[in-house]
Design a protein around this motif. Structure first.
Motif, PDB file in Angstrom:
ATOM      1  N   MET A 106      10.162  94.133 -10.525  1.00 52.77           N
ATOM      2  CA  MET A 106      11.334  94.275 -11.321  1.00 52.77           C
ATOM      3  C   MET A 106      12.488  94.249 -10.623  1.00 52.77           C
ATOM      4  SD  MET A 106      12.256  97.088 -14.254  1.00 52.77           S
ATOM      5  CE  MET A 106      13.928  96.733 -15.126  1.00 52.77           C
ATOM      6  N   MET A 107      13.541  93.349 -10.882  1.00 52.09           N
ATOM      7  CA  MET A 107      14.880  93.299 -10.012  1.00 52.09           C
ATOM      8  C   MET A 107      15.659  94.389 -10.578  1.00 52.09           C
ATOM      9  SD  MET A 107      15.506  89.225  -9.389  1.00 52.09           S
ATOM     10  CE  MET A 107      15.813  88.928 -11.130  1.00 52.09           C
ATOM     11  N   LYS A 108      16.626  94.829  -9.577  1.00 48.24           N
ATOM     12  CA  LYS A 108      17.557  95.826 -10.086  1.00 48.24           C
ATOM     13  C   LYS A 108      18.975  95.218  -9.439  1.00 48.24           C
ATOM     14  CE  LYS A 108      14.510  99.879  -9.965  1.00 48.24           C
ATOM     15  NZ  LYS A 108      14.541 101.075  -9.192  1.00 48.24           N
ATOM     16  N   GLN A 109      19.779  94.663 -10.099  1.00 48.12           N
ATOM     17  CA  GLN A 109      20.858  94.136  -9.823  1.00 48.12           C
ATOM     18  C   GLN A 109      21.738  94.788  -8.946  1.00 48.12           C
ATOM     19  OE1 GLN A 109      19.411  93.777 -12.866  1.00 48.12           O
ATOM     20  NE2 GLN A 109      19.918  91.600 -13.578  1.00 48.12           N
ATOM     21  N   GLY A 136      24.463  89.017   4.832  1.00 48.59           N
ATOM     22  CA  GLY A 136      25.116  89.752   3.954  1.00 48.59           C
ATOM     23  C   GLY A 136      25.891  88.810   3.031  1.00 48.59           C
ATOM     24  N   ALA A 137      26.610  87.930   3.526  1.00 46.37           N
ATOM     25  CA  ALA A 137      27.470  86.965   2.616  1.00 46.37           C
ATOM     26  C   ALA A 137      26.353  85.841   2.027  1.00 46.37           C
ATOM     27  CB  ALA A 137      28.229  86.135   3.780  1.00 46.37           C
ATOM     28  N   LEU A 138      25.600  85.533   2.581  1.00 46.52           N
ATOM     29  CA  LEU A 138      24.359  84.519   1.903  1.00 46.52           C
ATOM     30  C   LEU A 138      23.852  85.500   0.641  1.00 46.52           C
ATOM     31  CD1 LEU A 138      22.739  82.778   4.703  1.00 46.52           C
ATOM     32  CD2 LEU A 138      24.451  81.883   3.451  1.00 46.52           C
ATOM     33  N   LEU A 139      23.455  86.726   0.865  1.00 44.75           N
ATOM     34  CA  LEU A 139      22.741  87.655  -0.261  1.00 44.75           C
ATOM     35  C   LEU A 139      23.750  87.771  -1.142  1.00 44.75           C
ATOM     36  CD1 LEU A 139      20.454  89.786   1.710  1.00 44.75           C
ATOM     37  CD2 LEU A 139      19.959  87.843   0.637  1.00 44.75           C
ATOM     38  N   ASP A 157      25.096  84.277  -7.917  1.00 43.08           N
ATOM     39  CA  ASP A 157      24.583  82.864  -8.601  1.00 43.08           C
ATOM     40  C   ASP A 157      23.424  83.326  -9.235  1.00 43.08           C
ATOM     41  OD1 ASP A 157      26.910  81.705  -7.578  1.00 43.08           O
ATOM     42  OD2 ASP A 157      25.689  80.656  -6.013  1.00 43.08           O
ATOM     43  N   ARG A 158      22.520  84.010  -8.814  1.00 42.54           N
ATOM     44  CA  ARG A 158      21.175  84.326  -9.259  1.00 42.54           C
ATOM     45  C   ARG A 158      20.949  85.590  -9.835  1.00 42.54           C
ATOM     46  NH1 ARG A 158      18.406  79.509 -10.200  1.00 42.54           N
ATOM     47  NH2 ARG A 158      16.745  80.463  -9.608  1.00 42.54           N
ATOM     48  N   VAL A 159      21.054  86.715  -9.086  1.00 40.15           N
ATOM     49  CA  VAL A 159      20.290  87.993  -8.941  1.00 40.15           C
ATOM     50  C   VAL A 159      21.137  88.541 -10.323  1.00 40.15           C
ATOM     51  CG1 VAL A 159      19.893  90.077  -8.337  1.00 40.15           C
ATOM     52  CG2 VAL A 159      19.294  88.293  -6.938  1.00 40.15           C
ATOM     53  N   SER A 160      22.373  88.355 -10.413  1.00 37.07           N
ATOM     54  CA  SER A 160      23.049  89.110 -11.369  1.00 37.07           C
ATOM     55  C   SER A 160      22.758  88.620 -12.763  1.00 37.07           C
ATOM     56  CB  SER A 160      24.821  88.975 -11.173  1.00 37.07           C
ATOM     57  OG  SER A 160      24.961  87.505 -11.447  1.00 37.07           O
ATOM     58  N   GLN A 212      17.790  86.044 -12.221  1.00 39.19           N
ATOM     59  CA  GLN A 212      17.001  84.875 -11.728  1.00 39.19           C
ATOM     60  C   GLN A 212      16.589  85.017 -10.343  1.00 39.19           C
ATOM     61  OE1 GLN A 212      19.842  81.602 -12.391  1.00 39.19           O
ATOM     62  NE2 GLN A 212      19.567  81.566 -14.645  1.00 39.19           N
ATOM     63  N   LEU A 213      15.610  84.661  -9.933  1.00 42.94           N
ATOM     64  CA  LEU A 213      15.007  84.839  -8.689  1.00 42.94           C
ATOM     65  C   LEU A 213      15.680  83.924  -7.592  1.00 42.94           C
ATOM     66  CD1 LEU A 213      10.944  85.075  -9.251  1.00 42.94           C
ATOM     67  CD2 LEU A 213      12.834  86.986  -8.597  1.00 42.94           C
ATOM     68  N   ILE A 214      15.846  84.191  -6.466  1.00 36.73           N
ATOM     69  CA  ILE A 214      16.389  83.160  -5.343  1.00 36.73           C
ATOM     70  C   ILE A 214      15.451  82.370  -5.012  1.00 36.73           C
ATOM     71  CG2 ILE A 214      17.480  83.430  -3.179  1.00 36.73           C
ATOM     72  CD1 ILE A 214      17.967  86.436  -3.517  1.00 36.73           C
ATOM     73  N   THR A 215      15.994  81.127  -5.058  1.00 35.13           N
ATOM     74  CA  THR A 215      15.120  80.041  -4.635  1.00 35.13           C
ATOM     75  C   THR A 215      15.532  79.403  -3.305  1.00 35.13           C
ATOM     76  OG1 THR A 215      16.705  78.584  -5.902  1.00 35.13           O
ATOM     77  CG2 THR A 215      14.569  79.407  -6.952  1.00 35.13           C
ATOM     78  N   GLN A 216      15.018  78.508  -2.593  1.00 35.01           N
ATOM     79  CA  GLN A 216      15.387  77.894  -1.404  1.00 35.01           C
ATOM     80  C   GLN A 216      16.896  77.035  -1.521  1.00 35.01           C
ATOM     81  OE1 GLN A 216      12.597  76.251   1.577  1.00 35.01           O
ATOM     82  NE2 GLN A 216      12.553  78.605   1.794  1.00 35.01           N
TER      83      GLN A 216
END
Length: 704
Positions: free
Chosen positions: A1-4, A396-399, A405-408, A411-415
């Motif tokens: 489970m994701m925790k934003q 850190g900047a990428l994450l 874009d995704r986690v908030s 959504q899961l992070i894709t390539q």
């Protein structure tokens, strides 16, 4: 489970510059954040153990690669030890806090230019501040260790030593003009006037001093720091000046007190960490080494050892013997060097995986829970390495972008999301280094010319890469080797080793990165460079090399050798010129000039040097409006306020820029008066800043 919220904190802990203790994260991580988060770039803590060795150590790496984190971990180990005393000095921060406005000009002395006097006292103030900070750190460390209860006995009390350390710290911090310094400053003043005569025709205006402008020259009242620095390019003048400066500081007494302290406390040595050493300009770096580091290292009889953080290619050793110190580079190309590029990448990906897994677990999360499971986590980590060059701050900047874009959104992070994040970071942050600084940075013409030429060099590389890809796709280049490739990667290129210094500025800003040393098809040594992943995404170029054993030597195909193209670029931007007769010579003859120590073959008297041709850029420079220019750090502050889009405290801005909160506070107050920043208090009692509409319109809505 994701925790934003947890993911956001993980990204924030990686992308912030700070003195690596990570105090802002104690709520989540406890009292020892560094201990929980530290991951050595090499297995078995090899980098940490190198820093903990009994030798003086230079730790090299580009900005954001984790040098301060290694130092913080090493200091935590020393704090547990009872036989080693350690101290930490942030060189860059001290340099930032020395303001020219706060340094007295000194009493005017016959023959000394006021500008020379001020530049001299400014440098003395900085060097004194470094030594003073070192002594203060030693005194504070001793107090924390309650040495007053254990040392000295009847011969010497701890209180006496403490008072002496404080006295020395106060003494060296005072920037005063001393009698023995007057002759060399008079000599430098004469040199400044002579330089102006030589450069500007010996006119009466040159006698008074002149200052370059976009459209010509104007009279100036005093020499500038730049004038002062030019005189010290003379080796004999520099030697004399540095020796005079050295006499201003009581090193014999200082080292004596350190030895008394160590002996009384039954300790073997003092270890001093000097961070951000390469942030100084080259002349200040030389003086810092010759006046502070070398005496501490060479005259202490092994009782003082130094740990110095710097940038690759920007280290001056001076009188410190490089063969007697350890040098460790933590940039991935040096750290994981291997015969096969695949082996190098395997080691680099292993570090990226260990770093992120440790970071996620420290915050109570599992890495794989946030990435698309249809792709193996190893493939995600490979792409993270490629898109960040293993720089924790870039990770850190990428994450952070993936969070937005995704986690908030759950959504899961894709390539595809990682690639998009890399492109966004390039377009919004890295590429703006040129555009904004070129137009709005208040700096010497020579600095702007260098930025301009670096931008043109990057454009040259991109043009070559796009052209090579186009020719491969059309079948006009490479023959059957590329016949199976529909989208041939063109992100990497090779150049002769002699061209390496040309890429240091682009490297320091992550636009290109050294990938490995290898040999070309003729057996000559060459260097492989890789363009930043986000740059290739912007220009729709494939990054890397094709899979399969047939493509193990993909990088060294002749079409990727850009040496000739870069030489042609240099020939249009540089020439070799005699300082006596003014004759110019082609850059291709540089080898002959080096052989004969740059003696002019035309007049036999002058000394030749490489000069940058600035005619084209002078026209662009003349169109710039000086009244809207700001110091580079002020532009960085505005960029941060714009990118974060929230009201921020000075400390919050500082940790993103690797500057002090005092500097941010001063500069935001100044920009508030200019109408560029809005500042106000809040319910928690802290002042926060936000970018104004005027600043947004002036600096961010216009295209270069």
């Amino acid at each position: 489970m994701m925790k934003q919220a947890a993911f956001a904190r993980i990204a924030e802990s990686l992308r912030k510059y700070q003195r690596a203790e990570l105090l802002d994260f104690q709520k989540e991580l406890g009292q020892d954040p560094v201990g929980k988060l530290y991951v050595d770039p090499l297995p078995g803590d090899a980098v940490l153990n190198s820093v903990l060795s009994s030798n003086t150590t230079f730790l090299l790496g580009r900005k954001g690669t984790g040098k301060s984190t290694v130092f913080a971990k090493a200091q935590s180990v020393y704090r547990i030890s009872r036989d080693i005393l350690s101290a930490y000095v942030d060189v860059k921060s001290l340099n930032e806090l020395i303001s020219a406005d706060e340094v007295p000009a000194g009493a005017l002395t016959d023959g000394i230019d006021p500008g020379v006097c001020r530049a001299h006292l400014l440098r003395k103030a900085f060097l004194g501040a470094v030594i003073s900070e070192l002594l203060n750190e030693i005194e504070k460390t001793c107090s924390k260790m309650t040495l007053r209860d254990t040392v000295f006995g009847a011969k010497r009390s701890y209180k006496d030593l403490q008072e002496n350390l404080i006295r020395l710290a106060t003494q060296v911090k005072e920037a005063k003009l001393e009698d023995h310094e007057i002759p060399i400053l008079q000599k430098i003043s004469r040199q400044c006037r002579a330089q102006n005569k030589q450069e500007h025709g010996g006119s009466r205006q040159a006698e008074l001093g002149v200052e370059a402008t976009a459209i010509g020259f104007k009279a100036k009242a005093a020499a500038t720091v730049s004038d002062f620095d030019k005189t010290l390019e003379d080796a004999e003048v520099y030697r004399e000046y540095s020796e005079i400066i050295l006499k201003a500081y009581p090193f014999l007494e200082l080292l004596g007190e350190i030895k008394v302290l160590l002996e009384g406390a039954r300790m073997t040595r003092l270890v001093v960490f000097f961070d951000d050493f390469s942030e100084l300009n080259f002349l200040d770096q030389k003086l810092f080494v010759d006046v502070v580091l070398a005496p501490l290292n060479n005259a202490s009889n092994e009782s003082v050892k130094l740990k110095i953080a710097g940038y690759p290619g920007r280290v001056y050793y001076g009188k410190i013997d490089p063969s007697k110190v350890d040098t460790v580079c933590i940039d991935f190309s040096a750290l994981y060097e291997a015969t096969e590029v695949q082996d190098m990448e395997t080691s680099a990906i292993d570090y990226a995986t260990r770093l992120l897994e440790t970071r996620f677990r420290a915050f109570g999360e599992e890495l794989q829970n946030y990435f698309d499971p249809s792709v193996p986590i190893a493939d995600h980590m490979k792409l993270i390495f490629q898109a960040s060059f293993n720089v924790p701050r870039l990770m850190g900047a990428l994450l952070h972008t993936c969070y937005l874009d995704r986690v908030s959104k759950g959504q899961l992070i894709t390539q595809a999301a990682i690639r998009l994040a890399s492109r966004k970071y390039y377009e919004s942050t890295i590429s703006q280094y040129f555009n904004r600084m070129l137009r709005y940075a208040l700096e010497p013409f020579e600095n702007k010319l260098d930025r301009h030429n670096q931008k043109e060099l990057l454009d040259c590389l991109i043009g070559e890469a796009r052209n090579v890809r186009k020719q491969i796709q059309s079948g006009s280049l490479g023959g059957s080797y590329f016949s199976e490739l529909s989208n041939p990667p063109s992100s990497h290129f090779v150049v002769q080793q002699s061209l390496e210094p040309l890429f240091r500025s682009l490297e320091s800003n992550f636009l290109v990165s050294k990938y490995k040393d290898t040999r070309d098809k003729n057996g000559a040594p060459v260097i492989v460079y890789a363009m930043y992943y986000g740059l290739t995404e912007t220009h729709r170029m494939s990054w890397g090399y094709p899979p399969g054993r047939d493509y193990r030597n993909y990088f060294v195909q002749r079409c990727f050798d850009y040496s000739r193209a870069i030489q042609e670029f240099l020939s249009s931007k540089q020439t070799i010129r005699c300082n006596q007769c003014g004759t110019c010579f082609a850059m291709e003859t540089q080898g002959s000039f080096e052989l004969y120590k740059w003696l002019c073959p035309e007049c036999k008297e002058g000394t030749c040097s490489i000069v940058v041709l600035a005619k084209e850029f002078r026209e662009e420079y003349a169109q710039l409006k000086e009244d809207v220019m700001l110091d580079p750090v002020e532009l960085d502050i505005l960029s941060t306020l714009r990118d974060e889009a929230i009201r921020m405290r000075a400390n919050e801005v500082a940790v993103l820029l690797d500057v002090t909160y005092q500097l941010v506070g001063r500069r935001t107050s100044k920009m508030q008066e200019m109408g560029l920043v809005n500042k106000d208090g809040s319910t928690d009692g802290h002042t926060r800043s936000e970018i104004s509409d005027r600043a947004l319109t002036t600096y961010f809505e216009k295209v270069w």
